[in-house]
Scaffold this motif. Structure first.
Motif, PDB file in Angstrom:
ATOM      1  N   GLU A 139       0.827  -1.208   0.000  1.00 55.44           N
ATOM      2  CA  GLU A 139       0.000   0.000   0.000  1.00 55.44           C
ATOM      3  C   GLU A 139       0.860   1.257   0.000  1.00 55.44           C
ATOM      4  OE1 GLU A 139      -2.641  -0.062   3.373  1.00 55.44           O
ATOM      5  OE2 GLU A 139      -3.922  -1.612   2.484  1.00 55.44           O
ATOM      6  N   LYS A 140       1.930   1.223   0.765  1.00 51.71           N
ATOM      7  CA  LYS A 140       2.794   2.407   0.886  1.00 51.71           C
ATOM      8  C   LYS A 140       3.730   2.562  -0.305  1.00 51.71           C
ATOM      9  CE  LYS A 140       5.815   4.903   3.776  1.00 51.71           C
ATOM     10  NZ  LYS A 140       5.743   5.953   4.525  1.00 51.71           N
ATOM     11  N   ASN A 141       4.253   1.450  -0.825  1.00 52.87           N
ATOM     12  CA  ASN A 141       5.336   1.517  -1.810  1.00 52.87           C
ATOM     13  C   ASN A 141       4.996   0.987  -3.196  1.00 52.87           C
ATOM     14  OD1 ASN A 141       7.319   2.605   0.055  1.00 52.87           O
ATOM     15  ND2 ASN A 141       7.106   0.644   1.083  1.00 52.87           N
ATOM     16  N   GLY A 142       3.856   0.371  -3.362  1.00 50.00           N
ATOM     17  CA  GLY A 142       3.445  -0.087  -4.681  1.00 50.00           C
ATOM     18  C   GLY A 142       3.794  -1.522  -5.014  1.00 50.00           C
ATOM     19  N   SER A 143       4.704  -2.140  -4.259  1.00 59.43           N
ATOM     20  CA  SER A 143       5.118  -3.513  -4.551  1.00 59.43           C
ATOM     21  C   SER A 143       5.988  -4.016  -3.415  1.00 59.43           C
ATOM     22  CB  SER A 143       5.921  -3.551  -5.859  1.00 59.43           C
ATOM     23  OG  SER A 143       6.332  -4.875  -6.168  1.00 59.43           O
ATOM     24  N   ILE A 144       6.180  -5.340  -3.348  1.00 61.25           N
ATOM     25  CA  ILE A 144       7.175  -5.919  -2.438  1.00 61.25           C
ATOM     26  C   ILE A 144       8.331  -6.518  -3.251  1.00 61.25           C
ATOM     27  CG2 ILE A 144       5.537  -6.398  -0.567  1.00 61.25           C
ATOM     28  CD1 ILE A 144       5.733  -9.408  -1.416  1.00 61.25           C
ATOM     29  N   TYR A 145       8.318  -6.304  -4.552  1.00 60.95           N
ATOM     30  CA  TYR A 145       9.326  -6.900  -5.429  1.00 60.95           C
ATOM     31  C   TYR A 145      10.374  -5.880  -5.843  1.00 60.95           C
ATOM     32  CZ  TYR A 145       6.063 -10.695  -5.438  1.00 60.95           C
ATOM     33  OH  TYR A 145       5.230 -11.707  -5.014  1.00 60.95           O
ATOM     34  N   CYS A 146      11.620  -6.259  -5.676  1.00 60.53           N
ATOM     35  CA  CYS A 146      12.748  -5.387  -6.005  1.00 60.53           C
ATOM     36  C   CYS A 146      12.694  -4.925  -7.462  1.00 60.53           C
ATOM     37  CB  CYS A 146      14.049  -6.130  -5.706  1.00 60.53           C
ATOM     38  SG  CYS A 146      15.532  -5.127  -5.842  1.00 60.53           S
ATOM     39  N   ARG A 147      12.317  -5.816  -8.351  1.00 60.87           N
ATOM     40  CA  ARG A 147      12.286  -5.458  -9.778  1.00 60.87           C
ATOM     41  C   ARG A 147      11.317  -4.310 -10.056  1.00 60.87           C
ATOM     42  NH1 ARG A 147      10.491 -10.570  -9.506  1.00 60.87           N
ATOM     43  NH2 ARG A 147       8.243 -10.845  -9.449  1.00 60.87           N
ATOM     44  N   ASP A 148      10.267  -4.172  -9.220  1.00 66.18           N
ATOM     45  CA  ASP A 148       9.321  -3.068  -9.368  1.00 66.18           C
ATOM     46  C   ASP A 148       9.797  -1.822  -8.647  1.00 66.18           C
ATOM     47  OD1 ASP A 148       7.624  -4.856 -10.706  1.00 66.18           O
ATOM     48  OD2 ASP A 148       6.572  -5.378  -8.851  1.00 66.18           O
ATOM     49  N   LEU A 149      10.525  -2.014  -7.556  1.00 67.38           N
ATOM     50  CA  LEU A 149      10.940  -0.901  -6.698  1.00 67.38           C
ATOM     51  C   LEU A 149      12.242  -0.255  -7.155  1.00 67.38           C
ATOM     52  CD1 LEU A 149      10.226  -2.729  -3.330  1.00 67.38           C
ATOM     53  CD2 LEU A 149       8.897  -0.831  -4.270  1.00 67.38           C
ATOM     54  N   LYS A 150      13.127  -1.033  -7.777  1.00 72.97           N
ATOM     55  CA  LYS A 150      14.472  -0.555  -8.092  1.00 72.97           C
ATOM     56  C   LYS A 150      14.786  -0.772  -9.567  1.00 72.97           C
ATOM     57  CE  LYS A 150      19.231  -1.159  -6.534  1.00 72.97           C
ATOM     58  NZ  LYS A 150      19.500   0.250  -6.352  1.00 72.97           N
ATOM     59  N   ASN A 151      15.282   0.273 -10.188  1.00 74.17           N
ATOM     60  CA  ASN A 151      15.700   0.201 -11.586  1.00 74.17           C
ATOM     61  C   ASN A 151      17.217   0.262 -11.617  1.00 74.17           C
ATOM     62  OD1 ASN A 151      16.329   0.618 -14.246  1.00 74.17           O
ATOM     63  ND2 ASN A 151      14.721   2.124 -14.602  1.00 74.17           N
ATOM     64  N   MET A 152      17.843  -0.731 -12.196  1.00 74.11           N
ATOM     65  CA  MET A 152      19.305  -0.783 -12.227  1.00 74.11           C
ATOM     66  C   MET A 152      19.906   0.175 -13.261  1.00 74.11           C
ATOM     67  SD  MET A 152      19.666  -2.944  -9.946  1.00 74.11           S
ATOM     68  CE  MET A 152      20.794  -4.267  -9.702  1.00 74.11           C
ATOM     69  N   ASP A 153      19.098   0.662 -14.212  1.00 73.36           N
ATOM     70  CA  ASP A 153      19.651   1.410 -15.329  1.00 73.36           C
ATOM     71  C   ASP A 153      19.237   2.869 -15.398  1.00 73.36           C
ATOM     72  OD1 ASP A 153      20.802  -0.999 -16.277  1.00 73.36           O
ATOM     73  OD2 ASP A 153      18.877  -1.538 -17.174  1.00 73.36           O
TER      74      ASP A 153
END
Length: 181
Positions: A139-153
C-alpha cells in the motif's frame, strides 16, 4: 442414549465450532503474552538504526534484520551472515525486496513460540502477520518486489532502497512493538 448424545451441546457441528472458538481465544492470549514479554524486555523501535546500518554498507535485508538482534536476543554476526545473500531482491534476482525479507525474518522471530514439539502453535498467526505486513508495505510503496521498486539502469520507478529499509523497519515497530512511526 445415542440420540441424546447427538443433540447435546457437543454434537459434531457444535464441537467443531467450540474448537475454533477455543483456538481463536488461545491465539489471542498467546499474542497478548508475547506483547507483554516484549514490553518487559524493553523492545523498542529501530527504524533509525536500520537506516544507519544500510548507509554503513549492510544490504537491505541485513540492515532491517540486524537492527532488531538485541531485542530478539540473537547475535548480530549470525544474522548478518545469514542474511548476506538476501539483498537486491534475493541475491540480485530482483525478486522479493531484501528489506521486506528482513522484515519477514524479524516478524517470524518475534512471533514464533519456538515450540518444536508443537510446530503449528504460532505458524498460522505468523503467516497472517506476513500477509498483513506485505499488504501494508505494498500500500505504501506499490510492490514488495525489487524489480518493481528498483531500476538498475536509471531513475527509480517507485522508491529508493533506503526508503524500503525505513518503511520495513517502521512496519516492524508498529506491528511487533506497538510503536507508531
Amino acid at each position: 442414549w445415542p440420540e441424546s448424545r447427538n443433540r447435546g451441546p457437543f454434537a459434531a457441528g457444535r464441537l467443531e465450532n467450540a474448537k475454533r472458538c477455543l483456538l481463536r481465544y488461545m491465539a489471542g492470549r498467546i499474542r497478548k503474552g508475547m506483547q507483554e514479554v516484549k514490553e518487559m524486555n524493553g523492545m523498542k523501535g529501530n527504524k533509525e538504526l536500520a537506516v544507519k546500518k544500510f548507509k554503513q554498507g549492510y544490504n537491505c535485508c541485513q540492515a532491517v534484520a540486524c537492527a532488531y538482534c538485541e531485542e530478539l536476543g540473537i547475535k548480530e554476526e549470525d544474522v548478518f551472515r545469514l542474511t548476506e545473500g538476501f539483498g537486491l531482491g534475493m541475491g540480485g534476482l530482483r525478486d522479493t525486496c531484501g528489506a521486506v525479507t528482513g522484515m519477514f525474518l524479524v516478524i517470524s522471530l518475534a512471533n514464533s513460540a519456538g515450540d518444536m514439539e508443537h510446530p503449528l502453535k504460532t505458524k498460522m498467526d505468523t503467516y497472517a502477520r506476513f500477509r498483513e505486513a506485505a499488504r501494508k508495505f505494498t500500500e505504501k510503496n506499490g510492490s514488495i518486489y525489487c524489480r518493481d521498486l528498483k531500476n538498475m539502469d536509471g531513475p527509480q520507478p517507485l522508491i529508493c532502497c533506503t526508503q524500503c529499509v525505513e518503511d520495513a523497519a517502521a512496519l516492524i515497530d508498529e506491528m511487533e512493538f506497538g510503536q507508531e512511526s
